[in-house]
Scaffold this active site. Sequence first.
Site, PDB file in Angstrom:
ATOM      1  N   ASP A 432      39.009  14.134  13.398  1.00 42.29           N
ATOM      2  CA  ASP A 432      38.601  14.020  15.077  1.00 42.29           C
ATOM      3  C   ASP A 432      38.580  15.480  15.507  1.00 42.29           C
ATOM      4  O   ASP A 432      38.986  16.679  15.238  1.00 42.29           O
ATOM      5  CB  ASP A 432      39.933  13.413  15.903  1.00 42.29           C
ATOM      6  N   GLU A 485      33.752  14.273  13.098  1.00 44.44           N
ATOM      7  CA  GLU A 485      33.518  14.209  14.471  1.00 44.44           C
ATOM      8  C   GLU A 485      33.143  15.477  15.210  1.00 44.44           C
ATOM      9  O   GLU A 485      34.002  16.053  15.555  1.00 44.44           O
ATOM     10  CB  GLU A 485      34.415  13.376  15.521  1.00 44.44           C
TER      11      GLU A 485
END
Length: 753
Positions: A432, A485
């Site tokens: 993330d 990401e």
Amino acid sequence: MLPISGACRPRDGRDRGRGNEGVSVSGTGWQADKREIDAIVAGRHRDAFAFLGLHQVAGHWVLRAFVPHAETLDAFGLDGTALGRMTLRHPAGFFEARVEIAGRQPIRYRAGNAGGEWDVFDPYSFGPVLGPMDDYYIGEGSHLRLFDKLGAHEMEFEGIHGTHFAVWAPNAQRVSVVGPWNDWDGRRHPMRNRNGIWEVFIPVLGTGTIYKYEIVAPDGVVLPLKADPFARQAEMRPATASIVPDPTPFAWTDQRYMEERAGHDWRRTPMSIYEVHLGSWRRRPDGSFMSYDQLAEQLVPYAADMGYTHLEFLPVSEHPFDPSWGYQPTGLYAPTARFGDPAGFARLVDAAHEAGLGVILDWVPAHFPTDEFGLSHFDGTALYEHEDPRQGFHPDWNTSIYNFGRKEVSAYLTNNALYWFDKFHIDGLRVDAVASMLYLDYSRQPGEWVPNKHGGNQNLEAVAFLQRVNAEVYRQFPGAFMIAEESTSWPGVSAPIYAGGLGFGFKWNMGFMNDTLRFMSRNPIHRRFHHNDMTFGMMYAFSENFVLPLSHDEVVHGKGSLLNKMPGDDWQQFANLRAYLAYMWGYPGKKLLFMGQEFAQREEWSESKALDWWLLDSPSHEGMRRLVADLNAAYRSLPALHERDCEPEGFEWVIANDHANSVLAWLRKAPGADPVLVIANFTPMPRSGYKVPMPRAGRWLERINTDAGWYAGGNTGNQGGVEAYAVEGRHWPAEAEIYLPPLATLFLKFEPA
């Protein structure tokens, strides 16, 4: 440790353990200094292991113990030999005696007071569990099995069953293990300091023991109790203590799956990911969470029946705040207790593998929350974070940022990634917020960040950390993969490290998601002026190995559901969404869809309740679910749609510039496979006899038509297929006249004669 043989017996032959037999209470050469006793009782002693337990002092074996509430204390050797009654030197429970004993060995005490008697094993009579090689590799920052060494581990040690605790707190004056079993009293189990790693073996304690660490900061202040950074199990929020996990190895049944996984090249293998928040996919009738086992029984077969290849879970690491969805974890090594224990999570992964589904976890090394029981100023100093808030504080999330340049912090995070692959057989990590790690000036104004040594804004330490994690994962776990990401144009995110890349296997294509959703949200009459939103992505589609994400981020915080992003009346909204999803499934790249969007959830997602499964009673919603299942089936069964997802030879434009009609068409190709034509009409106008160049003359089957009645569409199309005819003097060797349904996408597969 010396052998136990030759332990002393009482000199006068009286019953063992009574009186002061075998214990000298006189003399001054071996007795403890009162100042040290006071330091132990006050919890201020800097080195309890050098003072408590069994020691040779002035030529004598001396035994010292601190047992609060005890009025008497009798000592016994490992084999039960009575060593005698000890002398109470401090009314708070400090005892001391000179004993006759052959050498170091575990000591058991029988404590007594007016309320009765109880047994206590002396943790200070045991040697260290960690060895010199652990010291070396931990000090070097290269230890890759820290999760087997730090934290709490139930074991048998020196003949006694108990639990070993170890934690990194190099600047602390004292670290103690506390819990209900010692009245949360930090004076009772201070740990041994080994070059900044504090450890202690506490006999008897085992599975289910609740504990925390009491840490005295460098300035002498006792910090709020800290959860274990390496805890592999934690209490259910709002409680925050760590738990000693069951050491029983999990009995995996996925050997065949793991062997097959090792041979996969995921760039050329279908990857259709169902992104799931475990707490709100479905709930029990009373509104409570489903357990890991219930999710294994319901979620796994549902996703397998839908044709997905992977489940991706929003972070399952323990976290205190439900609306953070797990993205502010406080227990990186502990599967959240919301749904059960660690073995329950392992059963969920095992069930997924049995059904042929891989498991991806969202992983959060970008930041950590400032909860006082967590990592924040863990030993009273900026240990895991930077001291300078320009480096160690995240303005977007009000959280701390890991100090990636500190070898112990890099090792902590690297080991955590390896832990999930090793202990839980997961197949991939989606990392993330990578962009926030890569840029020193991320979300910061001039003067609010510290340049790197070259004066730039690249976080070189974070780059080195990410490269290290990726290299170790790919080295140790064949067939596993890492996904970033990363929302910027940082070059080489999914390029090999040896080529200067970060070493990820895949990168989320945020540009595709932003551009195409912006196009689809427009009234179809205006789409002709924004045609490039759908074509621009091909300018960089093969610069990385991309995953196309329609994730949870697109259906929260006021953004509405995918269905509600679509323009028009209810019929047009469904038609638009069906056409869009088929467009995405036909586009190069791996696929990811957040839960609920497969049946066109109407409301924006909320983590506080289950999805609206009752919507499937409606033909429109059930039709959407059927379409996604059929898209997955087509994607998996047609090599042209997946074998060259990440390589330019797998794609060729057929119609890219029909702005006026908002029509797009392209070919998907793979070596030795029949080609597939994808053609989309993004206006509500049906187009009859639309001429499309074709690479081959012959029959092309209509494999997907999003306007089919089976999907609750208008049920118009090409009667199952079209015929392409050879043409002369054109760029393409053949041509077909195709009926394009309104707001629809078609997949046409060449059928050899």
